[in-house]
Design a protein around this motif. Structure first.
Motif, PDB file in Angstrom:
ATOM      1  N   ALA A 199       0.824  -1.210   0.000  1.00 21.52           N
ATOM      2  CA  ALA A 199       0.000   0.000   0.000  1.00 21.52           C
ATOM      3  C   ALA A 199       0.854   1.254   0.000  1.00 21.52           C
ATOM      4  N   PHE A 200       2.121   1.100   0.427  1.00 27.17           N
ATOM      5  CA  PHE A 200       2.981   2.266   0.580  1.00 27.17           C
ATOM      6  C   PHE A 200       4.191   2.227  -0.349  1.00 27.17           C
ATOM      7  N   ALA A 201       4.123   1.349  -1.369  1.00 26.23           N
ATOM      8  CA  ALA A 201       5.189   1.348  -2.372  1.00 26.23           C
ATOM      9  C   ALA A 201       5.260   2.718  -3.041  1.00 26.23           C
ATOM     10  N   ARG A 202       4.103   3.310  -3.254  1.00 26.84           N
ATOM     11  CA  ARG A 202       4.050   4.717  -3.662  1.00 26.84           C
ATOM     12  C   ARG A 202       3.903   5.526  -2.390  1.00 26.84           C
ATOM     13  N   PRO A 203       4.857   6.392  -2.070  1.00 20.90           N
ATOM     14  CA  PRO A 203       4.802   7.113  -0.792  1.00 20.90           C
ATOM     15  C   PRO A 203       3.545   7.957  -0.656  1.00 20.90           C
ATOM     16  N   VAL A 204       2.985   7.912   0.547  1.00 23.39           N
ATOM     17  CA  VAL A 204       1.792   8.698   0.839  1.00 23.39           C
ATOM     18  C   VAL A 204       2.166  10.178   0.881  1.00 23.39           C
ATOM     19  N   VAL A 205       1.320  11.006   0.320  1.00 26.70           N
ATOM     20  CA  VAL A 205       1.502  12.463   0.378  1.00 26.70           C
ATOM     21  C   VAL A 205       0.168  13.083   0.785  1.00 26.70           C
ATOM     22  N   GLY A 206       0.223  14.264   1.327  1.00 25.72           N
ATOM     23  CA  GLY A 206      -1.013  14.939   1.716  1.00 25.72           C
ATOM     24  C   GLY A 206      -0.868  15.673   3.021  1.00 25.72           C
ATOM     25  N   ASP A 207      -1.956  16.318   3.429  1.00 26.60           N
ATOM     26  CA  ASP A 207      -1.944  17.119   4.642  1.00 26.60           C
ATOM     27  C   ASP A 207      -2.173  16.296   5.904  1.00 26.60           C
ATOM     28  N   ASP A 208      -2.743  15.092   5.753  1.00 32.56           N
ATOM     29  CA  ASP A 208      -3.020  14.231   6.904  1.00 32.56           C
ATOM     30  C   ASP A 208      -2.431  12.857   6.617  1.00 32.56           C
ATOM     31  N   LEU A 209      -1.161  12.680   6.949  1.00 34.48           N
ATOM     32  CA  LEU A 209      -0.446  11.465   6.585  1.00 34.48           C
ATOM     33  C   LEU A 209      -1.039  10.230   7.255  1.00 34.48           C
ATOM     34  N   MET A 210      -1.537  10.352   8.485  1.00 32.30           N
ATOM     35  CA  MET A 210      -2.112   9.197   9.152  1.00 32.30           C
ATOM     36  C   MET A 210      -3.382   8.736   8.449  1.00 32.30           C
ATOM     37  N   GLU A 211      -4.338   9.644   8.249  1.00 28.24           N
ATOM     38  CA  GLU A 211      -5.600   9.247   7.630  1.00 28.24           C
ATOM     39  C   GLU A 211      -5.395   8.797   6.192  1.00 28.24           C
ATOM     40  N   ASP A 212      -4.491   9.444   5.463  1.00 26.63           N
ATOM     41  CA  ASP A 212      -4.210   9.033   4.091  1.00 26.63           C
ATOM     42  C   ASP A 212      -3.534   7.655   4.065  1.00 26.63           C
ATOM     43  N   SER A 213      -2.727   7.356   5.077  1.00 30.44           N
ATOM     44  CA  SER A 213      -2.087   6.035   5.173  1.00 30.44           C
ATOM     45  C   SER A 213      -3.126   4.960   5.464  1.00 30.44           C
ATOM     46  N   ILE A 214      -4.087   5.278   6.354  1.00 32.65           N
ATOM     47  CA  ILE A 214      -5.149   4.325   6.671  1.00 32.65           C
ATOM     48  C   ILE A 214      -5.989   4.030   5.425  1.00 32.65           C
TER      49      ILE A 214
END
Length: 346
Positions: A290-305
């Motif tokens: 799920a994180f092979a493409r790095p998460v980006v955004g203003d809310d890294l936790m919620e975007d990671s979930i």
């Protein structure tokens, strides 16, 4: 009983250096072409084993990872009245069952060369054999059946052990633990710091008493572990109640304990914001993809979930498998740690 228990955790840690490399900087890994912070599985397992919640739940069922069994035996023998040279000789013979002993001319001649993971039953058997020697009996440690292939040491059952001196008593780990990585790109930063000499006067100079530099980083970490519950029960000699206790303690420790490197400088005591626990008999799979493409955004936790949840659904759909029984904790949205622990124990 379902064979596999899988845990997926997302935990935010503020600026910290909990797990250092050989240069003293935070450990990293390049994933998806970008640098991530990393916590090694060895550091994580050590943190969990020594966490109060884990140790308290498994009191009396914890092994000792040590080179110093021979010293314990030597002191036990001398306190019982055995002469010093004889006590060293007996201690070296018994401790030698658990690993290669240091040279007799060494200052620490009763120590084992390697760290040996020793179960409570094995320690008790070693002391009992020492007592027999103290009583005047001629002993033979090699035939005394000190080692065990199954016992009540829950940490050995979970994390395994290797005895180079006698591979027949190696223990295959029931728990597989991945290195934790941040779900997003992280750049390690440097902290330049100084220390003031309290007794230095202004008449000397205005400089600091010490200058230093330390690396640190912050981020949302994805942690995955998989436990073979059937193997855990076998390692514990069939004790299903103890296995359940160990699984609950492991889940709680994974959610609340972290490596202690530089904690006095950073106090990075995080708690998992998201936990997905799964049980079943299907081939285990990490959701790190799920994180092979790095998460980006203003809310890294919620975007990671969201990324983890979406990837899990996509994997299940692609492989045409129904979701296995699961429990979820999502801070601020539902679920409790007690529910996760109960799910893991059941």
């Amino acid at each position: 009983m379902s064979r596999f228990l899988q845990l997926h955790l997302l935990t935010f840690f503020p600026p910290a250096n909990m797990n250092r490399d050989d240069t003293g900087r935070p450990k990293t890994a390049v994933v998806g072409g970008v640098p991530r912070l990393r916590l090694s599985s060895q550091a994580l397992k050590r943190a969990w084993r020594t966490a109060p919640v884990f140790a308290e739940a498994l009191r009396g069922h914890m092994g000792s990872r040590t080179q110093r069994l021979g010293e314990v035996l030597r002191d036990h023998l001398t306190s019982g009245g055995m002469a010093g040279d004889k006590a060293i000789e007996v201690a070296r013979e018994i401790a030698g069952i658990f690993g290669k002993i240091k040279d007799a001319k060494d200052k620490d001649s009763t120590r084992i060369e390697q760290l040996a993971f020793i179960a409570p039953e094995e320690s008790a058997a070693a002391l009992a054999l020492a007592d027999r020697a103290m009583a005047g009996e001629k002993i033979d440690a090699k035939t005394a059946d000190l080692l065990r292939t199954a016992d009540t040491a829950a940490d050995i059952a979970l994390f395994g052990r290797m005895l180079a001196a006698d591979p027949d008593y190696n223990r295959e780990a029931a728990a597989q633990v991945a290195h934790a990585i941040t779900t997003h790109r992280v750049t390690v930063e440097d902290d330049y710091y100084t220390a003031v000499d309290d007794l230095k006067t202004s008449a000397e100079d205005a400089g600091a008493g010490f200058l230093g530099e330390a690396g640190f980083g912050s981020g949302v970490f994805y942690l995955y572990l998989c436990i073979d519950r059937a193997l855990l029960v076998r390692n514990l000699g069939g004790d299903t109640a103890l296995a359940a206790t160990a699984l609950g303690a492991l889940a709680e420790a994974a959610a609340t304990a972290a490596p202690r490197g530089k904690q006095n400088s950073f106090a990075a005591h995080g708690r998992a914001s998201f936990i997905l626990a799964e049980k079943g008999d299907l081939q285990p799979r990490t959701l790190a993809g799920a994180f092979a493409r790095p998460v980006v955004g203003d809310d890294l936790m919620e975007d990671s979930i969201k990324a983890l949840t979406r990837f899990r659904q996509d994997i299940d759909a692609a492989y045409k498998q129904a979701p296995e029984p699961s429990a979820i904790l999502h801070v601020g949205h539902g679920g409790k740690l007690a529910d996760i622990v109960a799910f893991c124990r059941d």
